[in-house]
Design an enzyme around this catalytic site. Structure first.
Site, PDB file in Angstrom:
ATOM      1  N   ASP A  91       9.545  -8.483 -19.008  1.00 36.91           N
ATOM      2  CA  ASP A  91       9.140  -9.578 -19.908  1.00 36.91           C
ATOM      3  C   ASP A  91      10.117  -9.621 -21.084  1.00 36.91           C
ATOM      4  O   ASP A  91       9.841  -9.099 -22.154  1.00 36.91           O
ATOM      5  CB  ASP A  91       7.715  -9.331 -20.386  1.00 36.91           C
ATOM      6  CG  ASP A  91       7.185 -10.473 -21.231  1.00 36.91           C
ATOM      7  OD1 ASP A  91       7.939 -11.441 -21.484  1.00 36.91           O
ATOM      8  OD2 ASP A  91       6.017 -10.394 -21.650  1.00 36.91           O
ATOM      9  N   LYS A  93      11.697 -12.663 -21.798  1.00 37.50           N
ATOM     10  CA  LYS A  93      11.695 -14.086 -22.216  1.00 37.50           C
ATOM     11  C   LYS A  93      13.105 -14.605 -22.485  1.00 37.50           C
ATOM     12  O   LYS A  93      13.450 -15.008 -23.598  1.00 37.50           O
ATOM     13  CB  LYS A  93      10.779 -14.275 -23.413  1.00 37.50           C
ATOM     14  CG  LYS A  93       9.311 -13.964 -23.076  1.00 37.50           C
ATOM     15  CD  LYS A  93       8.373 -14.385 -24.164  1.00 37.50           C
ATOM     16  CE  LYS A  93       6.929 -14.140 -23.794  1.00 37.50           C
ATOM     17  NZ  LYS A  93       6.539 -12.731 -23.692  1.00 37.50           N
ATOM     18  N   ALA A  95      16.196 -16.787 -23.009  1.00 34.23           N
ATOM     19  CA  ALA A  95      16.350 -18.157 -23.527  1.00 34.23           C
ATOM     20  C   ALA A  95      17.737 -18.247 -24.155  1.00 34.23           C
ATOM     21  O   ALA A  95      17.882 -18.150 -25.370  1.00 34.23           O
ATOM     22  CB  ALA A  95      15.279 -18.463 -24.558  1.00 34.23           C
ATOM     23  N   ILE A  97      22.346 -19.197 -23.339  1.00 33.72           N
ATOM     24  CA  ILE A  97      23.328 -19.913 -22.523  1.00 33.72           C
ATOM     25  C   ILE A  97      23.591 -19.153 -21.227  1.00 33.72           C
ATOM     26  O   ILE A  97      23.194 -17.988 -21.080  1.00 33.72           O
ATOM     27  CB  ILE A  97      24.647 -20.135 -23.292  1.00 33.72           C
ATOM     28  CG1 ILE A  97      25.266 -18.779 -23.667  1.00 33.72           C
ATOM     29  CG2 ILE A  97      24.444 -21.034 -24.479  1.00 33.72           C
ATOM     30  CD1 ILE A  97      26.734 -18.854 -23.982  1.00 33.72           C
ATOM     31  N   THR A 100      25.168 -15.440 -21.081  1.00 30.34           N
ATOM     32  CA  THR A 100      24.274 -14.417 -21.650  1.00 30.34           C
ATOM     33  C   THR A 100      23.076 -14.197 -20.723  1.00 30.34           C
ATOM     34  O   THR A 100      22.711 -13.046 -20.432  1.00 30.34           O
ATOM     35  CB  THR A 100      23.806 -14.855 -23.049  1.00 30.34           C
ATOM     36  OG1 THR A 100      24.962 -15.226 -23.803  1.00 30.34           O
ATOM     37  CG2 THR A 100      23.064 -13.747 -23.755  1.00 30.34           C
ATOM     38  N   GLY A 203      -3.552 -12.349 -22.389  1.00 32.17           N
ATOM     39  CA  GLY A 203      -4.500 -12.656 -23.464  1.00 32.17           C
ATOM     40  C   GLY A 203      -5.877 -12.092 -23.176  1.00 32.17           C
ATOM     41  O   GLY A 203      -6.816 -12.292 -23.949  1.00 32.17           O
TER      42      GLY A 203
END
Ligand code: XMP
Length: 259
Positions: A91, A93, A95, A97, A100, A203
């Site tokens: 995990d 995440k 985000a 280019i 990378t 959650g």
């Protein structure tokens, strides 16, 4: 080549579990001397492995995020991943280019993660296209965040959730993340995604959602962290969550059968 979503479905059947452990342990190792740090890292690996092995009979997958990867380092994280034959999800995440994203993926698939979580809001061309390409090359998976469970997510991500869900379908992601804290959002995500896309819902427990709530709303898997790894007996608590989640799933199946 077996897609990750298919492997997850097979593992659900094999383990009789739809519970993902968020193994979010960490340690403040950079406040320590070098010798103490080595010791703290070894203890962290031992502790994380122990919880993973004890809870594994009740799990389908384990999700590991930055605080543990940064504290353990990549070599010890690889050792932790090699201690299980559950599905392993990184995990982080992603985000960024393309270049990378590609190298984050090469390192993390390289140490053994089966799937990586990424943010679809960055788009495809010159960004997540490289992540999907590495995933295909390595026969691994991509899971996209289409909504989040914390209150602040209402500001930017939640209003875009339908478009993010469409992006996930269009690019054939292996699964999406949608919040167990807002079952109505999970239900709406399911309507947009169709029946094939896996929905993983965090959650549950510490953030307030009850086990089974997201499953009843159409999720496939529920993710639980603190409620399990901070418990006195993580294996007992994992068994409890798994039983509740399986009961909720069976309830949904029988209602579907009747109607
Ligand atoms: P707890 O301790 O709250 O841990 O059970 C939940 C785990 O899930 C992650 N988390 C999320 N990840 N979208 C995500 O991609 C979300 O909305 C979300 N909410 C929680 C969290 O980092 C932890 O690992």
């Amino acid at each position: 080549m077996t897609r990750l979503d298919k492997r997850i479905r097979e593992k659900i059947a094999q383990q009789k579990s739809r519970l993902v452990l968020a193994l979010d342990l960490t340690a403040d190792i950079y406040s320590l001397s070098e010798a103490e740090r080595a010791q703290a890292r070894a203890s962290l690996l031992h502790h994380a492995t122990e919880i993973l092995v004890k809870t594994a009979p009740h799990l389908v997958a384990v999700k590991i995020n930055y605080p543990l990867i940064l504290a353990l380092g990549l070599d010890f994280t690889a050792q932790l991943l090699s201690a299980t034959d559950l599905i392993t999800i990184g995990d982080v995440k992603i985000a960024d280019i393309d270049k990378t994203a590609e190298w984050i993926a090469r390192h993390l698939y390289g140490i053994g993660f089966d799937g990586l979580i990424a943010h679809p809001f960055v788009g495809f061309e010159k960004s997540l296209d490289s992540l999907f390409a590495v995933a295909r090359e390595k026969e691994r998976g991509v899971i996209l965040v289409i909504n989040m469970s914390h209150p602040g997510s209402l500001l930017f991500i939640t209003p875009c959730t339908d478009a993010l869900a469409e992006f996930a379908v269009q690019h054939s992601a292996d699964g999406v993340i949608a919040p167990a804290t807002r079952p109505a959002d999970v239900k709406s995500a399911r309507q947009h995604l169709g029946q094939e896309m896996l929905i993983l819902s965090p959650g549950v427990g510490a953030q307030g959602a009850r086990p089974g709530d997201a499953i009843r709303a159409g999720a496939d898997l529920e993710i639980v962290g603190r409620a399990i790894y901070q418990a006195d007996n993580p294996a007992d608590v994992a068994r409890f969550f798994n039983d509740e989640i399986n009961d909720a799933y069976a309830e949904g199946e029988s209602q579907h059968f009747i109607s």
